[in-house]
Design a protein around this motif. Structure first.
Motif, PDB file in Angstrom:
ATOM      1  N   TYR A 186       0.871  -1.178   0.000  1.00 38.21           N
ATOM      2  CA  TYR A 186       0.000   0.000   0.000  1.00 38.21           C
ATOM      3  C   TYR A 186       0.903   1.222   0.000  1.00 38.21           C
ATOM      4  CZ  TYR A 186      -3.653   3.332   1.042  1.00 38.21           C
ATOM      5  OH  TYR A 186      -4.522   4.401   0.973  1.00 38.21           O
ATOM      6  N   THR A 187       0.932   1.921  -1.139  1.00 39.99           N
ATOM      7  CA  THR A 187       1.912   2.987  -1.339  1.00 39.99           C
ATOM      8  C   THR A 187       1.274   4.360  -1.256  1.00 39.99           C
ATOM      9  OG1 THR A 187       3.281   1.526  -2.687  1.00 39.99           O
ATOM     10  CG2 THR A 187       3.655   3.895  -2.921  1.00 39.99           C
ATOM     11  N   LEU A 188       1.948   5.221  -0.514  1.00 40.42           N
ATOM     12  CA  LEU A 188       1.538   6.607  -0.331  1.00 40.42           C
ATOM     13  C   LEU A 188       2.589   7.534  -0.902  1.00 40.42           C
ATOM     14  CD1 LEU A 188       0.682   6.240   3.455  1.00 40.42           C
ATOM     15  CD2 LEU A 188      -1.030   6.586   1.656  1.00 40.42           C
ATOM     16  N   LEU A 189       2.158   8.734  -1.309  1.00 35.67           N
ATOM     17  CA  LEU A 189       3.068   9.819  -1.651  1.00 35.67           C
ATOM     18  C   LEU A 189       2.917  10.872  -0.558  1.00 35.67           C
ATOM     19  CD1 LEU A 189       2.307   9.878  -5.451  1.00 35.67           C
ATOM     20  CD2 LEU A 189       4.451   9.185  -4.410  1.00 35.67           C
ATOM     21  N   VAL A 190       3.994  11.094   0.167  1.00 34.43           N
ATOM     22  CA  VAL A 190       3.960  11.934   1.363  1.00 34.43           C
ATOM     23  C   VAL A 190       4.842  13.158   1.152  1.00 34.43           C
ATOM     24  CG1 VAL A 190       4.356  12.000   3.852  1.00 34.43           C
ATOM     25  CG2 VAL A 190       3.607   9.868   2.764  1.00 34.43           C
ATOM     26  N   ASP A 191       4.275  14.328   1.364  1.00 37.71           N
ATOM     27  CA  ASP A 191       5.022  15.567   1.136  1.00 37.71           C
ATOM     28  C   ASP A 191       6.276  15.641   2.006  1.00 37.71           C
ATOM     29  OD1 ASP A 191       3.182  16.350  -0.730  1.00 37.71           O
ATOM     30  OD2 ASP A 191       2.127  17.773   0.575  1.00 37.71           O
ATOM     31  N   ASP A 192       6.141  15.290   3.284  1.00 39.39           N
ATOM     32  CA  ASP A 192       7.293  15.292   4.185  1.00 39.39           C
ATOM     33  C   ASP A 192       7.505  13.859   4.676  1.00 39.39           C
ATOM     34  OD1 ASP A 192       9.241  15.651   6.093  1.00 39.39           O
ATOM     35  OD2 ASP A 192       8.304  17.416   7.010  1.00 39.39           O
ATOM     36  N   ARG A 193       8.198  13.089   3.856  1.00 43.31           N
ATOM     37  CA  ARG A 193       8.349  11.661   4.155  1.00 43.31           C
ATOM     38  C   ARG A 193       9.171  11.428   5.419  1.00 43.31           C
ATOM     39  NH1 ARG A 193      10.587   7.985  -0.591  1.00 43.31           N
ATOM     40  NH2 ARG A 193      12.582   8.922   0.015  1.00 43.31           N
ATOM     41  N   ASN A 194      10.212  12.201   5.623  1.00 41.47           N
ATOM     42  CA  ASN A 194      11.057  11.999   6.805  1.00 41.47           C
ATOM     43  C   ASN A 194      10.268  12.191   8.102  1.00 41.47           C
ATOM     44  OD1 ASN A 194      13.314  11.389   5.297  1.00 41.47           O
ATOM     45  ND2 ASN A 194      14.058  13.502   5.253  1.00 41.47           N
ATOM     46  N   ALA A 195       9.431  13.227   8.141  1.00 41.26           N
ATOM     47  CA  ALA A 195       8.610  13.454   9.338  1.00 41.26           C
ATOM     48  C   ALA A 195       7.617  12.318   9.525  1.00 41.26           C
ATOM     49  CB  ALA A 195       7.881  14.796   9.220  1.00 41.26           C
ATOM     50  N   PHE A 196       7.043  11.828   8.430  1.00 36.76           N
ATOM     51  CA  PHE A 196       6.099  10.711   8.496  1.00 36.76           C
ATOM     52  C   PHE A 196       6.788   9.456   9.028  1.00 36.76           C
ATOM     53  CE2 PHE A 196       3.596   7.314   6.205  1.00 36.76           C
ATOM     54  CZ  PHE A 196       2.437   7.462   6.958  1.00 36.76           C
ATOM     55  N   ILE A 197       8.009   9.209   8.585  1.00 34.93           N
ATOM     56  CA  ILE A 197       8.755   8.042   9.039  1.00 34.93           C
ATOM     57  C   ILE A 197       8.991   8.107  10.546  1.00 34.93           C
ATOM     58  CG2 ILE A 197      11.057   6.974   8.979  1.00 34.93           C
ATOM     59  CD1 ILE A 197      11.051   7.489   5.942  1.00 34.93           C
ATOM     60  N   GLU A 198       9.313   9.262  11.053  1.00 40.48           N
ATOM     61  CA  GLU A 198       9.516   9.395  12.502  1.00 40.48           C
ATOM     62  C   GLU A 198       8.245   9.040  13.270  1.00 40.48           C
ATOM     63  OE1 GLU A 198      12.406   9.826  14.084  1.00 40.48           O
ATOM     64  OE2 GLU A 198      13.183   9.575  12.038  1.00 40.48           O
ATOM     65  N   LYS A 199       7.096   9.420  12.728  1.00 41.79           N
ATOM     66  CA  LYS A 199       5.831   9.084  13.383  1.00 41.79           C
ATOM     67  C   LYS A 199       5.550   7.585  13.304  1.00 41.79           C
ATOM     68  CE  LYS A 199       3.925  13.678  12.622  1.00 41.79           C
ATOM     69  NZ  LYS A 199       2.998  14.527  11.854  1.00 41.79           N
ATOM     70  N   LEU A 200       5.897   6.962  12.175  1.00 40.19           N
ATOM     71  CA  LEU A 200       5.734   5.512  12.057  1.00 40.19           C
ATOM     72  C   LEU A 200       6.619   4.781  13.051  1.00 40.19           C
ATOM     73  CD1 LEU A 200       5.646   5.071   8.159  1.00 40.19           C
ATOM     74  CD2 LEU A 200       3.698   5.032   9.731  1.00 40.19           C
ATOM     75  N   LYS A 201       7.835   5.257  13.199  1.00 34.37           N
ATOM     76  CA  LYS A 201       8.750   4.630  14.155  1.00 34.37           C
ATOM     77  C   LYS A 201       8.208   4.758  15.576  1.00 34.37           C
ATOM     78  CE  LYS A 201      13.062   5.256  11.550  1.00 34.37           C
ATOM     79  NZ  LYS A 201      14.345   6.011  11.491  1.00 34.37           N
TER      80      LYS A 201
END
Length: 398
Positions: free
Chosen positions: A291-306
């Motif tokens: 399930y693939t997303l396009l995220v404007d601020d991917r790095n910030a999103f990754i921190e939230k996933l972590k």
């Protein structure tokens, strides 16, 4: 930690059937070829609605054997998408061909027909279209281009076995692996239909092409110890075929669950700013290989996933023309073919007309593939993933 692909959950669900099929192979002593492989090939051909399915050692080997069967020669140019796994371009280059990198659609992430058209030249022999992330490429437009220029199409459906495209109302949807002159898929364990090692298959309705594929994959031999052409060794182990035969009986049910999971994600992310799911083209169904997303601020999103302990993968962090292995060839192709100068051809880049995905980065040298490589990120979606729990975790961090 939640697994990205829950292979243990899947095995536990089908364990008695899998163990029975595995035991039958072990007890038979027939570990290469044999009844399990023949049965799988028949099952795959029937599932897709195509004349010939040939099992082989991996998806990458399937690409190589297919290109050999199509007669690729050193110096031949083959158009490939710029945003995908390296294998299509790698296989072309390994056989002495020249990969030409076509841009993608900014929303569906599939190869762009307009970009493909711009790359066709005297040395072009074919198009490799990748059914990226589980939905089919735009084959109607690609076939028109191929017919106009006398090119073949190789359908790379490594991620989309089981996907379909609607036809006219009185016809059944057409399955993936039936759109190319030849098509391939992969049975790598994390694929929607995966085995317990490497595996792949090649599909075609052309009987002569199928004969040639079998010959090439068997050291160029169609008769014992008579090698008419130079071939390779690419075969699927019987134990892998046995696993796949079991999983195929549950496959439609798993695809339905994947689509249900994707719909839950769609509903959730519809209300999240700066995040856009991959668009599924009208008439397409997807296998949701991920399930693939396009995220404007991917790095910030990754921190939230972590923080929420949600697994993720980045497919793919670099456009192919930027990969070091393609060197000067890729940079020249990117500058002269894909971008056609400084943003002169709007159809080949991420011009700001696509405001939804914010592709206008202010850098005229970036094409859609490069933009996608900075935004794309994938979440777990398999039939044995607890998406409700993942969404609840997301609510707490977004």
């Amino acid at each position: 930690m939640i697994p990205f692909v829950n292979l243990i959950g899947q095995r536990n669900a089908y364990k008695p059937e899998l163990e029975q099929a595995e035991r039958a192979v072990f007890d038979s002593g027939c570990f290469i070829g044999g009844p399990a492989v023949s049965q799988l090939e028949a099952n795959l051909a029937k599932f897709c609605g195509i004349g010939h399915a040939i099992a082989c050692g991996s998806g990458t080997e399937a690409l190589t054997v297919s290109l050999m069967a199509l007669g690729i020669a050193p110096g031949d140019e083959v158009i490939v998408p710029d945003f995908t796994f390296v294998a299509p371009a790698e296989c072309v280059a390994a056989l002495g061909g020249i990969p030409k990198f076509a841009d993608i659609d900014a929303e569906t992430l599939q190869i762009s027909p307009k970009s493909v058209e711009s790359l066709v030249g005297p040395a072009t022999r074919g198009i490799i279209a990748v059914d990226l992330f589980g939905q089919c490429a735009p084959y109607k437009e690609l076939r028109e281009i191929a017919n106009r220029h006398g090119l073949w199409i190789l359908e790379d459906s490594a991620q989309a076995f089981g996907a379909s495209v609607a036809q006219s109302p009185h016809l059944e949807p057409r399955r993936a692996c039936t759109f190319g002159d030849i098509a391939i898929t992969s049975f790598y364990p994390s694929k929607p239909l995966g085995c317990y090692g490497d595996g792949g298959a090649i599909f075609t309705d052309d009987a002569e092409l199928a004969r040639k594929v079998r010959q090439i994959a068997n050291h160029g031999s169609s008769e014992h110890y008579l090698h008419e052409i130079v071939g390779v060794n690419s075969r699927l182990d019987a134990i892998q075929a046995a696993v796949l035969n079991v999983k195929l009986t549950h496959f439609e049910e798993e695809l339905c669950k994947r689509r249900e999971n994707a719909a839950k994600y769609d509903a959730f992310f519809a209300n999240v700013e700066g995040i856009q799911p991959q668009r599924i083209a009208k008439g397409n169904t997807s296998t949701y290989a991920q399930y693939t997303l396009l995220v404007d601020d991917r790095n910030a999103f990754i921190e939230k996933l972590k923080k929420a302990e949600i697994p993720y993968c980045i497919h793919y962090p670099m456009a192919l023309h930027c990969q070091p292995c393609f060197g000067e060839l890729s940079h020249a192709a990117s500058a002269t073919d894909n971008l056609n100068g400084a943003n002169a051809t709007a159809t080949l880049n991420c011009a700001s007309e696509n405001a939804t995905l914010n592709c206008a980065t202010g850098n005229a040298t970036l094409n859609c593939a490069e933009v996608a490589s900075t935004k794309a990120i994938s979440l777990p979606v398999c039939a044995f993933t607890d998406v409700d729990t993942i969404i609840e975790k997301l609510r707490n961090v977004l």
